[in-house]
Design a protein around this motif. Structure first.
Motif, PDB file in Angstrom:
ATOM      1  N   SER A  50       0.826  -1.195   0.000  1.00 17.67           N
ATOM      2  CA  SER A  50       0.000   0.000   0.000  1.00 17.67           C
ATOM      3  C   SER A  50       0.864   1.250   0.000  1.00 17.67           C
ATOM      4  CB  SER A  50      -0.892  -0.004   1.250  1.00 17.67           C
ATOM      5  OG  SER A  50      -1.590   1.211   1.352  1.00 17.67           O
ATOM      6  N   ALA A  51       0.398   2.280  -0.704  1.00 20.84           N
ATOM      7  CA  ALA A  51       1.090   3.563  -0.663  1.00 20.84           C
ATOM      8  C   ALA A  51       0.928   4.190   0.709  1.00 20.84           C
ATOM      9  CB  ALA A  51       0.520   4.491  -1.727  1.00 20.84           C
ATOM     10  N   THR A  52      -0.115   3.806   1.420  1.00 21.78           N
ATOM     11  CA  THR A  52      -0.388   4.322   2.743  1.00 21.78           C
ATOM     12  C   THR A  52      -0.271   3.181   3.739  1.00 21.78           C
ATOM     13  OG1 THR A  52      -1.947   5.864   1.768  1.00 21.78           O
ATOM     14  CG2 THR A  52      -2.092   5.532   4.132  1.00 21.78           C
ATOM     15  N   PRO A  53       0.667   3.265   4.685  1.00 20.97           N
ATOM     16  CA  PRO A  53       0.826   2.158   5.628  1.00 20.97           C
ATOM     17  C   PRO A  53      -0.385   2.012   6.551  1.00 20.97           C
ATOM     18  CG  PRO A  53       2.266   3.995   6.189  1.00 20.97           C
ATOM     19  CD  PRO A  53       1.590   4.348   4.910  1.00 20.97           C
ATOM     20  N   LEU A  54      -0.690   0.768   6.873  1.00 22.37           N
ATOM     21  CA  LEU A  54      -1.789   0.475   7.776  1.00 22.37           C
ATOM     22  C   LEU A  54      -1.318   0.578   9.219  1.00 22.37           C
ATOM     23  CD1 LEU A  54      -3.253  -2.683   6.002  1.00 22.37           C
ATOM     24  CD2 LEU A  54      -4.102  -0.358   5.880  1.00 22.37           C
ATOM     25  N   LEU A  55      -2.232   0.953  10.105  1.00 21.67           N
ATOM     26  CA  LEU A  55      -1.939   0.931  11.533  1.00 21.67           C
ATOM     27  C   LEU A  55      -1.989  -0.512  12.011  1.00 21.67           C
ATOM     28  CD1 LEU A  55      -4.111   3.997  12.626  1.00 21.67           C
ATOM     29  CD2 LEU A  55      -1.657   3.944  12.209  1.00 21.67           C
ATOM     30  N   ALA A  56      -1.615  -0.740  13.261  1.00 21.95           N
ATOM     31  CA  ALA A  56      -1.541  -2.099  13.802  1.00 21.95           C
ATOM     32  C   ALA A  56      -2.858  -2.856  13.652  1.00 21.95           C
ATOM     33  CB  ALA A  56      -1.114  -2.051  15.257  1.00 21.95           C
ATOM     34  N   GLY A  57      -3.991  -2.182  13.769  1.00 17.87           N
ATOM     35  CA  GLY A  57      -5.282  -2.852  13.663  1.00 17.87           C
ATOM     36  C   GLY A  57      -5.762  -3.035  12.238  1.00 17.87           C
ATOM     37  N   TYR A  68     -17.222   8.639  20.649  1.00 19.86           N
ATOM     38  CA  TYR A  68     -17.238   7.789  19.474  1.00 19.86           C
ATOM     39  C   TYR A  68     -15.821   7.336  19.126  1.00 19.86           C
ATOM     40  CZ  TYR A  68     -21.436  10.580  19.422  1.00 19.86           C
ATOM     41  OH  TYR A  68     -22.580  11.218  19.809  1.00 19.86           O
ATOM     42  N   HIS A  69     -15.740   6.152  18.550  1.00 20.97           N
ATOM     43  CA  HIS A  69     -14.474   5.649  18.027  1.00 20.97           C
ATOM     44  C   HIS A  69     -14.646   5.514  16.522  1.00 20.97           C
ATOM     45  CE1 HIS A  69     -10.563   3.665  18.291  1.00 20.97           C
ATOM     46  NE2 HIS A  69     -11.003   2.925  17.285  1.00 20.97           N
ATOM     47  N   VAL A  70     -13.705   6.078  15.773  1.00 19.77           N
ATOM     48  CA  VAL A  70     -13.801   6.075  14.315  1.00 19.77           C
ATOM     49  C   VAL A  70     -12.529   5.476  13.738  1.00 19.77           C
ATOM     50  CG1 VAL A  70     -14.108   7.476  12.243  1.00 19.77           C
ATOM     51  CG2 VAL A  70     -15.242   8.134  14.356  1.00 19.77           C
ATOM     52  N   ALA A  71     -12.691   4.579  12.783  1.00 17.88           N
ATOM     53  CA  ALA A  71     -11.554   3.984  12.079  1.00 17.88           C
ATOM     54  C   ALA A  71     -11.785   4.128  10.579  1.00 17.88           C
ATOM     55  CB  ALA A  71     -11.397   2.517  12.447  1.00 17.88           C
ATOM     56  N   LEU A  72     -10.825   4.744   9.900  1.00 12.47           N
ATOM     57  CA  LEU A  72     -10.836   4.795   8.441  1.00 12.47           C
ATOM     58  C   LEU A  72     -10.251   3.477   7.964  1.00 12.47           C
ATOM     59  CD1 LEU A  72     -11.145   6.321   5.711  1.00 12.47           C
ATOM     60  CD2 LEU A  72      -8.827   7.198   6.102  1.00 12.47           C
ATOM     61  N   THR A  73     -11.065   2.658   7.301  1.00 10.52           N
ATOM     62  CA  THR A  73     -10.637   1.311   6.945  1.00 10.52           C
ATOM     63  C   THR A  73     -10.223   1.153   5.486  1.00 10.52           C
ATOM     64  OG1 THR A  73     -12.924   0.654   6.519  1.00 10.52           O
ATOM     65  CG2 THR A  73     -12.060   0.249   8.729  1.00 10.52           C
ATOM     66  N   ASP A  74     -10.669   2.076   4.606  1.00  8.38           N
ATOM     67  CA  ASP A  74     -10.338   1.916   3.197  1.00  8.38           C
ATOM     68  C   ASP A  74     -10.545   3.226   2.451  1.00  8.38           C
ATOM     69  OD1 ASP A  74      -9.559   0.420   0.899  1.00  8.38           O
ATOM     70  OD2 ASP A  74     -11.649   0.147   0.328  1.00  8.38           O
ATOM     71  N   ILE A  75      -9.733   3.413   1.426  1.00  6.82           N
ATOM     72  CA  ILE A  75      -9.893   4.519   0.488  1.00  6.82           C
ATOM     73  C   ILE A  75      -9.875   3.896  -0.902  1.00  6.82           C
ATOM     74  CG2 ILE A  75      -8.894   6.632  -0.457  1.00  6.82           C
ATOM     75  CD1 ILE A  75      -7.426   6.991   2.238  1.00  6.82           C
ATOM     76  N   GLU A 155      -4.572  12.848  -9.110  1.00  5.49           N
ATOM     77  CA  GLU A 155      -3.251  12.387  -8.696  1.00  5.49           C
ATOM     78  C   GLU A 155      -2.791  12.868  -7.324  1.00  5.49           C
ATOM     79  OE1 GLU A 155      -1.856  10.072 -10.507  1.00  5.49           O
ATOM     80  OE2 GLU A 155      -3.479  10.279 -11.944  1.00  5.49           O
ATOM     81  N   SER A 156      -3.133  14.079  -6.936  1.00 10.99           N
ATOM     82  CA  SER A 156      -2.594  14.661  -5.702  1.00 10.99           C
ATOM     83  C   SER A 156      -3.113  13.934  -4.466  1.00 10.99           C
ATOM     84  CB  SER A 156      -2.975  16.140  -5.603  1.00 10.99           C
ATOM     85  OG  SER A 156      -2.461  16.845  -6.700  1.00 10.99           O
ATOM     86  N   PRO A 157      -2.281  13.850  -3.414  1.00 15.43           N
ATOM     87  CA  PRO A 157      -2.729  13.217  -2.162  1.00 15.43           C
ATOM     88  C   PRO A 157      -3.891  13.984  -1.550  1.00 15.43           C
ATOM     89  CG  PRO A 157      -0.374  13.756  -2.102  1.00 15.43           C
ATOM     90  CD  PRO A 157      -0.922  14.336  -3.349  1.00 15.43           C
ATOM     91  N   ILE A 158      -4.578  13.319  -0.649  1.00 14.75           N
ATOM     92  CA  ILE A 158      -5.692  13.955   0.065  1.00 14.75           C
ATOM     93  C   ILE A 158      -5.381  13.998   1.553  1.00 14.75           C
ATOM     94  CG2 ILE A 158      -7.485  13.375  -1.617  1.00 14.75           C
ATOM     95  CD1 ILE A 158      -8.270  11.008   0.211  1.00 14.75           C
ATOM     96  N   GLU A 159      -5.933  14.999   2.221  1.00  9.82           N
ATOM     97  CA  GLU A 159      -5.838  15.088   3.678  1.00  9.82           C
ATOM     98  C   GLU A 159      -7.247  14.903   4.215  1.00  9.82           C
ATOM     99  OE1 GLU A 159      -5.100  18.565   6.826  1.00  9.82           O
ATOM    100  OE2 GLU A 159      -3.312  18.062   5.640  1.00  9.82           O
ATOM    101  N   VAL A 176      -6.348  13.450  11.896  1.00 10.13           N
ATOM    102  CA  VAL A 176      -5.910  14.002  10.614  1.00 10.13           C
ATOM    103  C   VAL A 176      -4.904  13.043   9.987  1.00 10.13           C
ATOM    104  CG1 VAL A 176      -4.764  15.939   9.469  1.00 10.13           C
ATOM    105  CG2 VAL A 176      -6.233  16.364  11.438  1.00 10.13           C
ATOM    106  N   GLY A 177      -5.045  12.801   8.709  1.00 11.74           N
ATOM    107  CA  GLY A 177      -4.092  11.962   7.990  1.00 11.74           C
ATOM    108  C   GLY A 177      -4.005  12.372   6.527  1.00 11.74           C
ATOM    109  N   THR A 178      -2.808  12.248   5.974  1.00 15.39           N
ATOM    110  CA  THR A 178      -2.594  12.525   4.557  1.00 15.39           C
ATOM    111  C   THR A 178      -2.331  11.220   3.843  1.00 15.39           C
ATOM    112  OG1 THR A 178      -1.702  14.700   5.079  1.00 15.39           O
ATOM    113  CG2 THR A 178      -1.202  13.825   2.892  1.00 15.39           C
ATOM    114  N   PHE A 179      -3.000  11.019   2.712  1.00 14.99           N
ATOM    115  CA  PHE A 179      -2.958   9.741   2.026  1.00 14.99           C
ATOM    116  C   PHE A 179      -2.766   9.916   0.527  1.00 14.99           C
ATOM    117  CE2 PHE A 179      -5.668   9.472   5.734  1.00 14.99           C
ATOM    118  CZ  PHE A 179      -5.095   8.436   6.423  1.00 14.99           C
ATOM    119  N   ALA A 180      -1.898   9.089  -0.039  1.00 15.02           N
ATOM    120  CA  ALA A 180      -1.777   9.013  -1.489  1.00 15.02           C
ATOM    121  C   ALA A 180      -3.026   8.321  -2.026  1.00 15.02           C
ATOM    122  CB  ALA A 180      -0.530   8.219  -1.872  1.00 15.02           C
ATOM    123  N   LEU A 181      -3.446   8.699  -3.213  1.00 12.76           N
ATOM    124  CA  LEU A 181      -4.601   8.042  -3.815  1.00 12.76           C
ATOM    125  C   LEU A 181      -4.230   6.626  -4.222  1.00 12.76           C
ATOM    126  CD1 LEU A 181      -5.949  10.952  -6.015  1.00 12.76           C
ATOM    127  CD2 LEU A 181      -6.819  10.180  -3.809  1.00 12.76           C
TER     128      LEU A 181
END
Length: 183
Positions: A50-57, A68-75, A155-159, A176-181
């Motif tokens: 992945s261009a964006t590394p996953l967290l431990a979970g 609330y607990h929020v997890a971004l699981t996929d883009i 093409e540009s990354p998203i925040e 907050v996180g910045t991610f490559a598409l």
């Protein structure tokens, strides 16, 4: 010549059969320890790819926002109704409060590209089930939801910025996180 053709034909058949046999793995014979190690190995491999590394979970961005607990699981990439580039964000929303709450009414989400906020996308291919984000989750319950946003370019990354919707305190928690598409 016939023997050579028969050999080539048999070889091609064997090559085609190898992936079918290789894709079958009997997990029931593995111990819990072996399965956990396999999971860790798979997570590490997916993270490396992945261009964006996953967290431990196995999530991209995760944390508590008030009750609330929020997890971004996929883009994933998508296409909007006007053939515009879009992204679909998948979340796991957990309500840890005492009252039922819906993701849309509890979490403010913003997506930026090149420093400019992206608009929400209403119609995308593949489609998003936006109604799930309006469904209430009771205390301790989790629900998978999706939101789509129109991009300014493909093409540009998203925040991504997430915060509790009705918490205007200056020290309110924000994710907050910045991610490559994705490709």
């Amino acid at each position: 010549m016939k023997k050579l053709m028969a050999f080539v034909f048999a070889f091609i058949l064997c090559i085609g059969a190898v992936p079918a046999f290789a894709s079958f793995i009997d997990l029931s014979a593995m111990s819990d320890e072996e399965l956990l190690q396999l999971r860790a190995d798979i997570d590490a491999e997916l993270s490396a790819r992945s261009a964006t590394p996953l967290l431990a979970g196995g999530t991209l961005l995760e944390g508590d926002l008030g009750e609330y607990h929020v997890a971004l699981t996929d883009i994933q990439r998508a296409t909007g109704s006007s053939n515009t580039p879009c992204v679909i964000l998948s979340f796991l929303f957990t309500n840890n409060g005492s009252d039922a709450a819906a993701f849309t009414m509890a979490i403010a989400k913003s997506v930026y590209q090149n420093g400019v906020e992206c608009e929400m996308a209403l119609f995308t291919t593949p489609s998003v089930n936006g109604m799930k984000s309006l469904m209430d989750a009771m205390d301790g319950a989790s629900i998978e939801v999706q939101s789509a946003f129109e991009l300014h370019d493909a093409e540009s990354p998203i925040e991504i910025e997430l915060r509790e919707l009705f918490n205007w305190l200056p020290n309110a928690p924000t994710l907050v996180g910045t991610f490559a598409l994705p490709d």
